[in-house]
Design a protein around this motif. Structure first.
Motif, PDB file in Angstrom:
ATOM      1  N   MET A   1       0.903  -1.585   0.225  1.00 57.01           N
ATOM      2  CA  MET A   1       0.028   0.244  -0.391  1.00 57.01           C
ATOM      3  C   MET A   1       0.589   0.987   0.020  1.00 57.01           C
ATOM      4  O   MET A   1       1.376   1.042   1.127  1.00 57.01           O
ATOM      5  CB  MET A   1      -0.995  -0.059   1.436  1.00 57.01           C
ATOM      6  CG  MET A   1      -1.915  -0.759   0.802  1.00 57.01           C
ATOM      7  SD  MET A   1      -3.152  -1.466   2.824  1.00 57.01           S
ATOM      8  CE  MET A   1      -1.057  -3.106   3.145  1.00 57.01           C
ATOM      9  N   GLU A   2       0.538   2.108  -0.910  1.00 55.91           N
ATOM     10  CA  GLU A   2       1.999   3.373  -1.141  1.00 55.91           C
ATOM     11  C   GLU A   2       0.880   4.341  -1.618  1.00 55.91           C
ATOM     12  O   GLU A   2      -0.679   4.865  -1.799  1.00 55.91           O
ATOM     13  CB  GLU A   2       1.880   3.655  -2.107  1.00 55.91           C
ATOM     14  CG  GLU A   2       3.085   2.291  -2.733  1.00 55.91           C
ATOM     15  CD  GLU A   2       3.405   2.491  -3.655  1.00 55.91           C
ATOM     16  OE1 GLU A   2       4.599   3.265  -4.569  1.00 55.91           O
ATOM     17  OE2 GLU A   2       3.999   1.025  -4.725  1.00 55.91           O
ATOM     18  N   PHE A   3       0.255   5.233  -0.160  1.00 56.05           N
ATOM     19  CA  PHE A   3      -0.303   7.042  -0.473  1.00 56.05           C
ATOM     20  C   PHE A   3      -1.448   6.536   0.114  1.00 56.05           C
ATOM     21  O   PHE A   3      -2.105   6.750  -0.816  1.00 56.05           O
ATOM     22  CB  PHE A   3       0.666   7.487  -1.328  1.00 56.05           C
ATOM     23  CG  PHE A   3      -0.335   8.763  -1.503  1.00 56.05           C
ATOM     24  CD1 PHE A   3       0.609   9.689  -0.133  1.00 56.05           C
ATOM     25  CD2 PHE A   3      -0.513   9.965  -2.495  1.00 56.05           C
ATOM     26  CE1 PHE A   3       0.099  11.105  -0.069  1.00 56.05           C
ATOM     27  CE2 PHE A   3      -1.534  10.882  -1.970  1.00 56.05           C
ATOM     28  CZ  PHE A   3      -0.881  11.538  -1.256  1.00 56.05           C
ATOM     29  N   THR A   4      -1.794   6.617   0.448  1.00 52.23           N
ATOM     30  CA  THR A   4      -2.942   6.757   1.252  1.00 52.23           C
ATOM     31  C   THR A   4      -3.102   7.795   2.312  1.00 52.23           C
ATOM     32  O   THR A   4      -2.881   7.871   3.327  1.00 52.23           O
ATOM     33  CB  THR A   4      -4.215   5.783   2.046  1.00 52.23           C
ATOM     34  OG1 THR A   4      -5.157   5.274   2.201  1.00 52.23           O
ATOM     35  CG2 THR A   4      -2.727   4.692   3.000  1.00 52.23           C
ATOM     36  N   THR A   5      -4.585   8.137   2.096  1.00 53.20           N
ATOM     37  CA  THR A   5      -4.577   9.506   2.732  1.00 53.20           C
ATOM     38  C   THR A   5      -5.819   9.113   3.996  1.00 53.20           C
ATOM     39  O   THR A   5      -5.307   9.402   5.101  1.00 53.20           O
ATOM     40  CB  THR A   5      -5.757  10.796   2.261  1.00 53.20           C
ATOM     41  OG1 THR A   5      -6.881  10.128   1.973  1.00 53.20           O
ATOM     42  CG2 THR A   5      -4.830  11.549   1.111  1.00 53.20           C
ATOM     43  N   ASP A   6      -5.516   7.919   4.725  1.00 54.53           N
ATOM     44  CA  ASP A   6      -6.479   7.500   6.004  1.00 54.53           C
ATOM     45  C   ASP A   6      -6.146   5.953   6.322  1.00 54.53           C
ATOM     46  O   ASP A   6      -4.579   6.496   5.589  1.00 54.53           O
ATOM     47  CB  ASP A   6      -7.929   8.042   6.069  1.00 54.53           C
ATOM     48  CG  ASP A   6      -8.856   7.471   6.717  1.00 54.53           C
ATOM     49  OD1 ASP A   6      -8.155   7.460   8.015  1.00 54.53           O
ATOM     50  OD2 ASP A   6     -10.309   8.610   6.892  1.00 54.53           O
ATOM     51  N   ALA A   7      -6.294   5.519   7.175  1.00 55.10           N
ATOM     52  CA  ALA A   7      -5.430   4.422   7.756  1.00 55.10           C
ATOM     53  C   ALA A   7      -5.429   3.181   6.147  1.00 55.10           C
ATOM     54  O   ALA A   7      -6.293   2.979   5.414  1.00 55.10           O
ATOM     55  CB  ALA A   7      -6.638   3.204   8.499  1.00 55.10           C
TER      56      ALA A   7
ATOM     57  N   THR B   1      -2.177   7.877   7.289  1.00 54.04           N
ATOM     58  CA  THR B   1      -2.753   8.317   8.231  1.00 54.04           C
ATOM     59  C   THR B   1      -2.789   7.302  10.143  1.00 54.04           C
ATOM     60  O   THR B   1      -1.418   7.705  10.577  1.00 54.04           O
ATOM     61  CB  THR B   1      -3.716   9.100   8.919  1.00 54.04           C
ATOM     62  OG1 THR B   1      -4.313  10.307   7.753  1.00 54.04           O
ATOM     63  CG2 THR B   1      -4.326   9.880   9.697  1.00 54.04           C
ATOM     64  N   TYR B   2      -2.836   5.893   9.652  1.00 55.00           N
ATOM     65  CA  TYR B   2      -2.517   4.664  10.059  1.00 55.00           C
ATOM     66  C   TYR B   2      -1.880   4.081   9.066  1.00 55.00           C
ATOM     67  O   TYR B   2      -2.635   3.720   8.014  1.00 55.00           O
ATOM     68  CB  TYR B   2      -3.865   4.550  11.190  1.00 55.00           C
ATOM     69  CG  TYR B   2      -3.909   5.522  11.645  1.00 55.00           C
ATOM     70  CD1 TYR B   2      -4.371   5.362  13.105  1.00 55.00           C
ATOM     71  CD2 TYR B   2      -5.323   6.363  11.059  1.00 55.00           C
ATOM     72  CE1 TYR B   2      -4.401   6.564  14.364  1.00 55.00           C
ATOM     73  CE2 TYR B   2      -5.773   7.435  12.383  1.00 55.00           C
ATOM     74  CZ  TYR B   2      -5.925   7.267  13.721  1.00 55.00           C
ATOM     75  OH  TYR B   2      -6.088   8.303  14.305  1.00 55.00           O
TER      76      TYR B   2
ATOM     77  N   ALA C   1      -0.135   7.157  13.388  1.00 54.90           N
ATOM     78  CA  ALA C   1       0.679   5.912  14.226  1.00 54.90           C
ATOM     79  C   ALA C   1       0.566   4.603  13.262  1.00 54.90           C
ATOM     80  O   ALA C   1      -0.146   5.263  12.690  1.00 54.90           O
ATOM     81  CB  ALA C   1      -0.350   5.488  16.087  1.00 54.90           C
ATOM     82  N   GLY C   2       1.673   4.032  13.527  1.00 47.88           N
ATOM     83  CA  GLY C   2       1.956   2.979  12.651  1.00 47.88           C
ATOM     84  C   GLY C   2       0.811   1.992  12.939  1.00 47.88           C
ATOM     85  O   GLY C   2      -0.202   1.605  11.235  1.00 47.88           O
ATOM     86  N   ILE C   3      -0.203   1.770  14.408  1.00 46.86           N
ATOM     87  CA  ILE C   3      -0.774   0.418  14.384  1.00 46.86           C
ATOM     88  C   ILE C   3      -2.011   0.835  15.302  1.00 46.86           C
ATOM     89  O   ILE C   3      -1.200   1.540  16.719  1.00 46.86           O
ATOM     90  CB  ILE C   3       0.142  -0.828  14.984  1.00 46.86           C
ATOM     91  CG1 ILE C   3       0.728  -1.588  13.787  1.00 46.86           C
ATOM     92  CG2 ILE C   3      -1.207  -2.202  14.920  1.00 46.86           C
ATOM     93  CD1 ILE C   3       1.500  -3.027  14.234  1.00 46.86           C
ATOM     94  N   GLN C   4      -2.612   1.141  15.853  1.00 49.29           N
ATOM     95  CA  GLN C   4      -3.741   1.754  16.714  1.00 49.29           C
ATOM     96  C   GLN C   4      -4.871   0.912  16.803  1.00 49.29           C
ATOM     97  O   GLN C   4      -5.427   0.721  16.190  1.00 49.29           O
ATOM     98  CB  GLN C   4      -4.162   3.181  16.870  1.00 49.29           C
ATOM     99  CG  GLN C   4      -4.478   3.492  17.127  1.00 49.29           C
ATOM    100  CD  GLN C   4      -4.988   5.553  17.070  1.00 49.29           C
ATOM    101  OE1 GLN C   4      -3.111   6.251  17.408  1.00 49.29           O
ATOM    102  NE2 GLN C   4      -5.681   6.222  17.101  1.00 49.29           N
ATOM    103  N   LEU C   5      -4.997   0.931  18.036  1.00 47.28           N
ATOM    104  CA  LEU C   5      -6.822   0.160  18.231  1.00 47.28           C
ATOM    105  C   LEU C   5      -7.154   1.270  19.420  1.00 47.28           C
ATOM    106  O   LEU C   5      -6.614   1.818  20.478  1.00 47.28           O
ATOM    107  CB  LEU C   5      -5.888  -0.885  19.342  1.00 47.28           C
ATOM    108  CG  LEU C   5      -6.073  -2.307  18.586  1.00 47.28           C
ATOM    109  CD1 LEU C   5      -4.475  -2.140  17.618  1.00 47.28           C
ATOM    110  CD2 LEU C   5      -5.840  -3.039  19.686  1.00 47.28           C
TER     111      LEU C   5
END
Length: 437
Positions: A251-257, A291-292, A316-320
């Motif tokens: 995955m390259e360049f997404t504006t959200d998660a 973003t995430y 954050a790289g990974i967020q819960l």
């Protein structure tokens, strides 16, 4: 009018067999080959095993401007009579209405770089199936959309839309310029593999801008796909979806998660999110990959996030996480193991989540390497009994591990290591265990 019809670059017999995989083996066994379209040929061979139909024998021309929808649909309907394959040779096939796929039909192009289906209207389901349509496959086709219209309802453009289907394969396809790539609704056992999603644009509409959406259902495999320039999420799992394997995607360049898992009431659970890459390819120093990288929001339980590589997610790289009034709709019992996270503000973050395990991850160049904290002030704003163990954390400018609130209760931090952190453990929690087994 001078013709601008593209030259037909039909597949050779060897190329067609290779692209069909298992279907090609049936041909070798004697099931027959599709005839190439020609003025002198109108019949298609039919055997007891399969019928191989060429859309050009039904009237499709593939010149990019004449409407081919009725002719492609006729070929699909004819193949459905016994279950068979529909071949779409090289060309650009303009369609004025969506195509309905049928049971036991293989729809195969000459390769996604050669066979293009182009939407002629906005808000079109370019290829769709409803309840009870099962056991079909789509291979080697590009889906070229009109793009976002800003429609607020559920009728927005989708390359492929599958409702309550089962045992379906989509592979080696390209989705470009569409408002949405693929959406699965309450479906089972769908495989999406080796597809490319590029320039999936959305407006302010919450229904536009997604690569793949899995709404409910179970037992899907989303593997080896490539996403680039996606407006919202590359892959989104919602509405209580379960038991899917999300693996090996780039995955390259997404504006959200890049990968989003979210639900209310019915938990999204038992997904395996493994060996995906969220990459900052070709970005400037001021840009971020997402973003995430991976986000689990609200009711998400017993999911496994393992061996992913996430670089330069802005938040954050990974967020819960769960909102302050989420109640029981919170991340619970998830495992975050063996991931590599680089260059995010927070490496791994758990906000209002309980009984999650963060172990053996490598986190570098962050502000806070691993964060346990709460969101909001009400009674449900807490983070309890999470375990942070055996992680390696380097170059955190604020703290390698931070427990952010007294309402973070009975969490365990043990066996972590690293260097060049401003502070190794900043603990504002209650009853934090820093030794154990």
């Amino acid at each position: 009018m001078p013709s601008n019809e593209p030259k037909d670059k039909s597949m050779t017999r060897r190329q067609l067999l290779a692209s069909m995989g298992a279907a090609g083996a049936l041909i070798v066994a004697g099931a027959g080959l599709p005839l190439e379209a020609s003025a002198a040929t109108t019949n298609v061979p039919v055997t007891d095993n399969k019928s191989w139909l060429n859309v050009k024998d039904f009237g499709a021309v593939g010149n990019g401007y004449d409407d081919d929808a009725p002719y492609i649909q006729s070929a699909i309907d004819a193949a459905a009579a016994k279950g068979g394959a529909v071949f779409i040779p090289s060309g650009k096939y303009f369609i004025s209405r969506g195509l309905l796929i049928r049971n036991k039909v293989t729809l195969i192009g000459a390769g996604a770089e050669h066979t293009v289906i182009r939407a002629g209207n906005a808000d079109m389901f370019m290829l769709y199936s409803g309840a009870g349509i099962n056991n079909y496959s789509i291979e080697g086709i590009s889906f070229e959309g009109v793009g976002p219209s800003g429609a607020s309802g559920d009728i927005v453009e989708r390359g492929i839309y599958i409702v309550e289907g089962a045992n379906i394969t989509v592979r080696n396809c390209v989705f470009t310029g569409v408002a949405n790539g693929i959406r699965l609704v309450r479906s089972q056992h769908v495989i999406i593999s080796n597809c490319t999603f590029i320039k999936v644009f959305g407006s302010q509409s919450p229904m536009e801008g997604y690569g793949i959406v899995v709404e409910g259902g179970a037992n899907h495999t989303i593997q080896g796909n490539h996403f680039k320039n996606i407006s919202k999420h590359c892959i989104q799992l919602i509405a209580g979806s379960t038991y899917s394997h999300i693996t090996g995607n780039v995955m390259e360049f997404t504006t959200d998660a890049a990968i989003m898992v979210s639900s209310k009431v019915n938990a999204c659970s038992n997904h395996l999110i493994e060996a995906n890459i969220v990459a900052p390819y070709a970005l400037t120093d001021q840009e971020n990959s997402s973003t995430y990288g991976i986000r689990l929001k609200d009711a998400c339980s017993n999911n496994t996030i393992v061996n992913n590589v996430i670089s330069r997610a802005s938040s954050a790289g990974i967020q819960l996480d769960a909102s302050e009034n989420a109640g029981d709709d919170r991340p619970y019992g998830n495992s975050i193991t063996g991931n590599s996270v680089y260059g995010s503000v927070r490496g791994i973050s758990i906000l209002n989540g309980d009984s999650n395990a963060v172990k053996s991850n490598d986190v570098r160049r962050t502000e806070v390497g691993i964060l346990i904290d709460v969101v909001g002030e009400d009674a449900s704003s807490s983070a309890k009994r999470n375990i942070i163990i055996n992680n390696t954390i380097y170059q955190s400018s604020a703290a390698a591990i931070r427990i952010g609130s007294a309402r973070c209760d009975e969490n365990t931090v043990f066996g972590n290591a690293g260097f060049n952190n401003a502070e190794n453990l900043k603990d504002s929690g209650t009853n934090t265990a820093t030794t154990g087994f």
